[in-house]
Every structure is written in structure tokens, then in C-alpha cells.
Design a protein around this motif. Sequence first.
Motif, mmCIF file in Angstrom:
data_model
loop_
_atom_site.group_PDB
_atom_site.id
_atom_site.type_symbol
_atom_site.label_atom_id
_atom_site.label_comp_id
_atom_site.label_asym_id
_atom_site.label_seq_id
_atom_site.Cartn_x
_atom_site.Cartn_y
_atom_site.Cartn_z
ATOM 1 N N ILE A 34 0.445 -1.165 -0.042
ATOM 2 C CA ILE A 34 -0.065 -0.321 0.021
ATOM 3 C C ILE A 34 1.259 1.355 -0.043
ATOM 4 C CG2 ILE A 34 -1.313 1.488 1.367
ATOM 5 C CD1 ILE A 34 -2.581 -1.844 2.211
ATOM 6 N N GLU A 35 1.794 1.730 0.943
ATOM 7 C CA GLU A 35 2.938 2.320 0.535
ATOM 8 C C GLU A 35 3.496 2.547 -0.857
ATOM 9 O OE1 GLU A 35 6.693 2.843 3.391
ATOM 10 O OE2 GLU A 35 5.657 1.368 4.774
ATOM 11 N N ASN A 36 3.444 1.600 -1.587
ATOM 12 C CA ASN A 36 4.922 1.438 -2.509
ATOM 13 C C ASN A 36 4.010 2.227 -3.606
ATOM 14 O OD1 ASN A 36 7.212 0.957 -2.659
ATOM 15 N ND2 ASN A 36 6.449 -1.074 -2.148
ATOM 16 N N LEU A 37 2.463 1.733 -3.210
ATOM 17 C CA LEU A 37 0.996 2.417 -4.574
ATOM 18 C C LEU A 37 0.807 3.473 -3.960
ATOM 19 C CD1 LEU A 37 -2.212 0.672 -6.100
ATOM 20 C CD2 LEU A 37 -2.787 2.393 -3.964
ATOM 21 N N GLN A 38 0.733 4.255 -2.780
ATOM 22 C CA GLN A 38 0.521 5.267 -2.269
ATOM 23 C C GLN A 38 1.019 6.817 -2.710
ATOM 24 O OE1 GLN A 38 -0.750 5.426 1.619
ATOM 25 N NE2 GLN A 38 -2.354 6.196 1.726
ATOM 26 N N ALA A 39 2.764 6.242 -2.943
ATOM 27 C CA ALA A 39 3.759 6.624 -3.131
ATOM 28 C C ALA A 39 3.967 6.809 -4.588
ATOM 29 C CB ALA A 39 5.109 5.973 -2.494
ATOM 30 N N ALA A 40 3.570 5.787 -5.585
ATOM 31 C CA ALA A 40 3.474 6.110 -6.750
ATOM 32 C C ALA A 40 2.303 7.147 -6.775
ATOM 33 C CB ALA A 40 3.511 4.642 -7.263
#
Length: 329
Positions: A305-311
Amino acid sequence: LAHKPKILVARAIFPEALVKLEAFYEVHSNQSDQLMSAEALQKALSDVQGALVTGSERIDASALALAKDLKVVANISVGYNNFDIPAMNAAGVMATNTPDVLTDTTADFGFALLMATARRITESEHWVRAGKWDQWSIVNNPLGMDLHNSTVGIIGMGRIGQGIAKRALGFGMKVIYHNRSQLSAEDEKACGASYVAKESLLQNADHVVLVLPYTAQNHHTIGAAEIALMKPTATLVNIARGGIVDDSALAQALQAGKIFAAGLDVFEGEPQVHPELLKCSNIVLAPHIASATEKTRRAMVDLAIENLQAALDGKEPPSLINTEVFSKA
Ligand code: 8YV
């Protein structure tokens, strides 16, 4: 409120994680827990900006064919053989995975599988349950192989391989490894491991543990020819990916007693298991659970989720695989 970006959640995740996502995104979610078909995935990716997938959904040119707004696909998995990275690069889609958070949990399980395999733990349990335990016996008990004072050969010496090496040291084992590249002297020292050629590893190891990524070059890294190099008393543990081992050749070798036993968490064509493997008694089987603890599966979802949100916020995701896509954006 501004329009929420649309995202896809391709398989069931923890309800609280879904709630967290719904605060920021319009979520199209497949909570059926069944792997989406290629058609359904292609269609679902056509109108979302981000997707959370679980290591099994194939993300290739065909899956991306209709994806006009897609910026990121976040794998809830460290292995990303489900990603066609050149196709994702061509489509300008960021690919992310979940390293580090699962290293120790997965190494623990690799060790558990090694112990269960060498000491015939599940076979012994079946034996007890089948009422075969009529007396204690010197000779007629399931006799296993020792871990202490033995040599473990680790193929694939990334984070998880090194984690297994460190655990093996605590058991008084000698550690040899084979890897695409040799570790630095410092890393070798930290896990007490010596680099050897693959053939030498297979010939000398009492226990072979596979922890390498699945790539085209690693298909059937262990087949009949490699098993033939192993000691008849050796065990083989696979916590990497099905396809790295030729399951049909392994089943034949186990049935013919060419090696002592195998412990498998992953299978070619899983969740199907080769029928000949199911006939072997000298085998420990697990349903791809090396990362499956309460804490770690949650940490994997959180990192994805952190990866998705950052992107989607225009930032570099913490575990971005294809950095070239971000630098071009
Ligand atoms: C995942 C795994 O559970 O991370 C990996 O590479 O194999 C497992 O941790 C599996 O890929 C499903 O997401």
C-alpha cells in the motif's frame, strides 16, 4: 472533495487494509480470493491508476493492453516473476514488491522445512496417526539425517538465503552457497558462508536449500542431472518458486531413493501438486506459506500500500523495481 483515484485490489486482503485504501481511493476490489482471469484483469486494469496484486497475476503486454491511466502495480510478494518488466517499462508502469519485511519469517520457515524434512516429522506424525507406533524401537523408528555437523548448500544467497545461513551457523552447520555473484567478504563473514560452483555444492551438501528468484535462466535449475550429483543421503528444500525444480524428475528420484527426502513449499503449476510427488512418503509438503505469519502478511500488505500510495502521489515508491519508469515520469 476532489475525485478519488481509482485502484484495483486483485485479491482478498485484510479488511482493515481495504478500509485504509477506501479513505483515499475508489477501490475496485476482488474480495472473492480467487485469482482473476486474464480477461477480467485486463478489463479491470483499463480504468484504474494503481493495482495491488498478489504475486500470481501475470502483468504483461496483454494485461496492460487497455490500461491507459495505470501508473503502478504493487505486488504483495517479494518474488516478481509474475511481472514482465520490459512490458511494464514500455507501458510506463511502475512495478514494486515487498522485500525485507518477510526475510526473517521466510528464513524461519525454510529452516522449519529443513528440520521437518531431515527428521521426517510429518511422516512420523502420519505413522503415529495410522496406529503404527506399537513400541519404541532402535531400528524401526523413522530414522532421519542430522543437521548439526552437516553441510548446508544454499542456492540463491539474497536476503533470505543469508537469513538461512545465519540460522544454520547456530546449529553448528557448515554453510556453502552458490549465487549469480559472490557476496562481499564482509557479507560472507557475517553468515559464515563460502562460495562454491553449483556442481560442487550439489556434490558436497547434505542439505540443499533453494532460495533463488525464478527467471528464465533458473527454470529447472534442479532436474534429473543435478539430482544425480547429490548424495543419496541428501535432502532438498524449495522455498523459492515452483519451476526451479523439475517436479517430475524429483518425484522419480524420491521414489527411487536417489536422495533421502524433499521439503517443498512451492510447486510447478501450484496449487496443483504433481501426482507423483503426492505418492512419495519421503516428502514434506506445504501450501506456499513461507511468508505466512499474522505479522508478516500484514507488513507485506502495508508495504504494498505504501508503494502504491507513493507512486500515485508522484513520489518514488520505497521498493520500486523499475526505477527507470519513475525517473522518466
Ligand atoms: C507470497 C512469496 O506469499 O513473497 C514471495 O515471493 O512467494 C510469498 O511471500 C506469495 O507470492 C503470494 O503473494
